[in-house]
Design an enzyme around this catalytic site. Structure first.
Site, short mmCIF file in Angstrom:
data_model
loop_
_atom_site.label_atom_id
_atom_site.label_comp_id
_atom_site.label_asym_id
_atom_site.label_seq_id
_atom_site.Cartn_x
_atom_site.Cartn_y
_atom_site.Cartn_z
N HIS A 76 0.85 -1.20 0.00
CA HIS A 76 0.00 0.00 0.00
C HIS A 76 0.88 1.25 0.00
CE1 HIS A 76 -4.27 -1.41 1.26
NE2 HIS A 76 -3.66 -2.34 0.51
N TYR A 205 -9.15 5.66 7.57
CA TYR A 205 -9.30 5.94 9.01
C TYR A 205 -10.26 7.11 9.11
CZ TYR A 205 -4.96 3.30 9.95
OH TYR A 205 -3.99 2.32 10.07
N PRO A 297 -4.56 0.41 18.59
CA PRO A 297 -4.24 -0.06 17.23
C PRO A 297 -4.40 1.02 16.15
CG PRO A 297 -6.22 -1.14 18.05
CD PRO A 297 -5.67 -0.34 19.17
N LYS A 301 0.72 0.02 15.13
CA LYS A 301 2.09 -0.08 15.66
C LYS A 301 2.34 -1.30 16.54
CE LYS A 301 3.46 3.22 13.43
NZ LYS A 301 3.97 2.61 12.20
N TYR A 389 3.87 6.59 10.23
CA TYR A 389 3.01 5.46 9.85
C TYR A 389 3.83 4.36 9.15
CZ TYR A 389 -1.18 2.96 8.34
OH TYR A 389 -2.16 1.99 8.17
#
Ligand code: FAS
Ligand code: PHB
Length: 394
Positions: A76, A205, A297, A301, A389
Site C-alpha cells: 500500500h 481511518y 491499534p 504499531k 506510519y
C-alpha cells in the site's frame, strides 16, 4: 519430579514476538525453547493486526518466512483519513520519498512463523500450564511448567518474556523494580471480518461525530472493518446488519455507496490502552512485544513494535553468543524504549485526533477539526504523519 532441560534462551509465548525471536536465534545457531500457554490452534486462530512496516517485512525475510508474505501481501502506497464527509489521501510514497506499508494479517505472520519453527523441529511446548519464571537475578534462570501431566524445569542463560500484556513474565518482576505508565481509553474497537471486497483499495481511518471507523482488508476479497464502541459494549447486540448500517452511516457519502455487505466470519471487541513498562529487563529476563508495551491499534504499531523489539533483542543475543560481547544486551531496554515511546506518542496522537471522546468538550472537538484542517493544508504535517506510519528507523 521435574524433567530437567537446558537451553540458551527460554522464550515464553508463541505469538509473533516469541516465534520471530525463536527463528532468528535458531538461524544464528542459538538454542531456544518456546513455552506457550494456549494450544497452537488457538494462537493461530487469533485475528489481530493487519499492517506491516517495511522493517517488519525485512525481519520476516531475514527469519526465512517472507515467501507467502511476498506472494499474498498487499503493498500500500497510501491511505485515506476522513473527517465527517471530507477525506484526504496521504500519499506515503511521495511523502516519505518511496516508502510504503504491506497489508498482511498477523494471523498469517504467526502461521508462517509457526510452520517454519515446526520445519526446523525446534522444541516448543504448547498448552503449558503453571508457567513460572524463577532465579531471574542469577546467571541460571529457570522456567517451570507442566505439560501433558509432566512437570518440567528448564535451566537457561536468558529468558525472553514474549507472553503479551496478560503474561506471567512482567507480573513476576517485583513492584519496586519496574515502573508502569498507562492510559486507558474510554472506548473500544468492534471488529468484523467478512469475505466481501473492501470498500476501496486503500485503508480509510475516519472520524465521524458518532465515532471512529476503520476500513481495512486482508485480501481483495476479504475485508476487515472496525467501529469505535463503548468499553462495556455487548457484542450480542451487534447483528451484522447493525454493524453494516452503522459503518455505512459513518462513511463519507462519496464512498458509502461502494460498501459491500456480507456475513461476518469473525466479530470481536478490543479494549484500547497505551502502556509501557520500564525497564524491559529484570536480571536475565527481557520483555519484548506486548509483554512490555501496548498501543491503541489506531497507528498500526502493536505488531510492528514487537518486531523492532525482537530486532534489538535477537541481535543482542547473537552478539553475546557469537561475538562474546555483553554491551547490546545491557543496552537493549534503553534502545527499545526510545523507539517504543515514539510509537506510543504517534498512536496516542492519532487516537486523540480520530475518536469521539464522550467526556471531551466542544472546544476539544474543534481542536480535532483543526488537526485535520492543518493536515489538509500542510505537507510538512502530512510528512510527519507519514514517516511515523511507515515506521521510524530502528
Ligand atoms: P501476543 O499477545 O500476540 O502473544 C503472547 C503469547 O503469549 C500468546 O500466545 C499467549 O497465549 C502467550 N502467553 C500469555 N501468558 C502466558 C504464560 N503465562 N505462559 C506461556 N505463554 C503465555 N496491533 C496492530 O498493529 N493492529 C491491530 O489491529 C491490532 N489489533 C489487536 C487486537 C487485539 C484483541 C489485541 C489483544 C491486540 C491487537 N494488536 C494490534 C496488537 C497485537 O497485534 C500485538 O501487538 C501483537 O500480538 C504482539 O505480539 P506478542 O508480543 O507476541 O504478544
Ligand atoms: C487491520 O487491518 O486489522 C488494521 C489495520 C490498521 C490498523 C489497525 C488494524 O491501524
Amino acid at each position: 519430579m521435574h524433567k530437567q532441560l537446558q537451553t540458551q534462551v527460554a522464550i515464553i509465548g508463541a505469538g509473533p514476538s516469541g516465534l520471530l525471536l525463536g527463528q532468528l536465534l535458531a538461524k544464528a545457531g542459538i538454542d531456544n525453547i518456546v513455552i506457550e500457554r494456549q494450544s497452537k490452534d488457538y494462537v493461530l486462530s487469533r485475528i489481530r493486526a493487519g499492517v506491516l512496516e517495511q522493517g517488519t517485512v525485512n525481519l520476516l525475510n531475514q527469519a526465512g518466512v517472507g515467501d507467502r508474505l511476498h506472494r499474498e501481501g498487499l503493498v500500500h502506497h497510501g491511505f485515506d483519513i476522513a473527517f465527517h464527509h471530507q477525506h484526504l489521501r496521504l500519499d506515503l510514497e511521495k511523502l516519505t520519498s518511496g516508502k510504503h506499508v504491506t497489508v498482511y494479517g498477523q494471523t498469517e505472520v504467526t502461521k508462517d512463523l509457526s510452520e517454519a519453527r515446526q520445519a526446523l523441529d525446534l522444541p516448543s511446548f504448547y498448552e503449558a500450564s503453571e508457567v513460572k519464571v524463577l532465579d531471574l537475578l542469577t546467571d541460571a534462570p529457570n522456567v517451570q511448567f507442566i505439560h501433558e501431566q509432566q512437570a518440567y524445569s528448564i535451566k537457561a542463560d536468558f529468558i525472553a518474556g514474549c507472553d503479551g500484556y496478560h503474561g506471567v513474565c512482567r507480573a513476576s518482576i517485583p513492584k519496586e523494580s519496574i515502573q508502569e505508565f498507562e492510559r486507558v481509553y474510554p472506548f473500544g474497537w468492534l471488529g468484523i471480518l467478512s469475505d466481501t471486497p473492501p470498500v476501496q483499495e486503500e485503508l480509510i481511518y475516519g472520524n465521524h461525530p458518532d465515532g471512529f471507523y476503520l476500513c481495512s482488508m486482508r485480501s481483495p476479497t476479504r475485508s476487515r472493518y472496525y467501529l469505535q464502541c463503548t468499553v462495556d459494549e455487548d457484542i450480542a447486540k451487534w447483528s451484522d446488519n447493525r454493524f453494516w448500517d452503522t459503518l455505512q452511516a459513518r462513511l463519507p457519502s462519496s464512498i458509502a455507496g461502494n460498501l459491500v455487505r456480507g456475513p461476518s466470519i469473525e466479530k470481536s471487541i478490543a479494549p484500547l490502552r497505551s502502556f509501557v513498562a520500564e525497564p524491559l529487563r529484570y536480571g536475565q529476563m527481557f520483555l519484548a512485544g506486548d509483554a512490555g508495551h501496548i498501543v491503541p491499534p489506531t497507528g498500526a504499531k502493536g505488531l510492528n513494535l514487537a518486531a523492532s523489539d525482537i530486532y534489538y533483542l535477537s541481535n543482542a543475543f547473537i552478539e553475546y553468543y557469537v561475538d562474546h560481547q555483553q554491551s547490546s544486551i545491557d543496552q537493549y531496554s534503553e534502545k527499545a524504549l526510545q523507539r517504543i515511546w515514539k510509537a506510543e506518542r504517534f498512536s496516542w496522537w492519532l487516537t486523540n485526533m480520530l475518536h469521539h471522546f464522550p467526556e471531551k468538550s466542544r472546544f476539544d472537538q474543534r481542536i480535532q477539526q483543526a488537526e485535520f484542517d492543518y493536515l489538509c493544508h500542510s505537507e510538512l504535517a502530512q510528512k510527519s504523519l507519514a514517516e511515523n506510519y511507515v515506521g521510524l528507523p530502528y
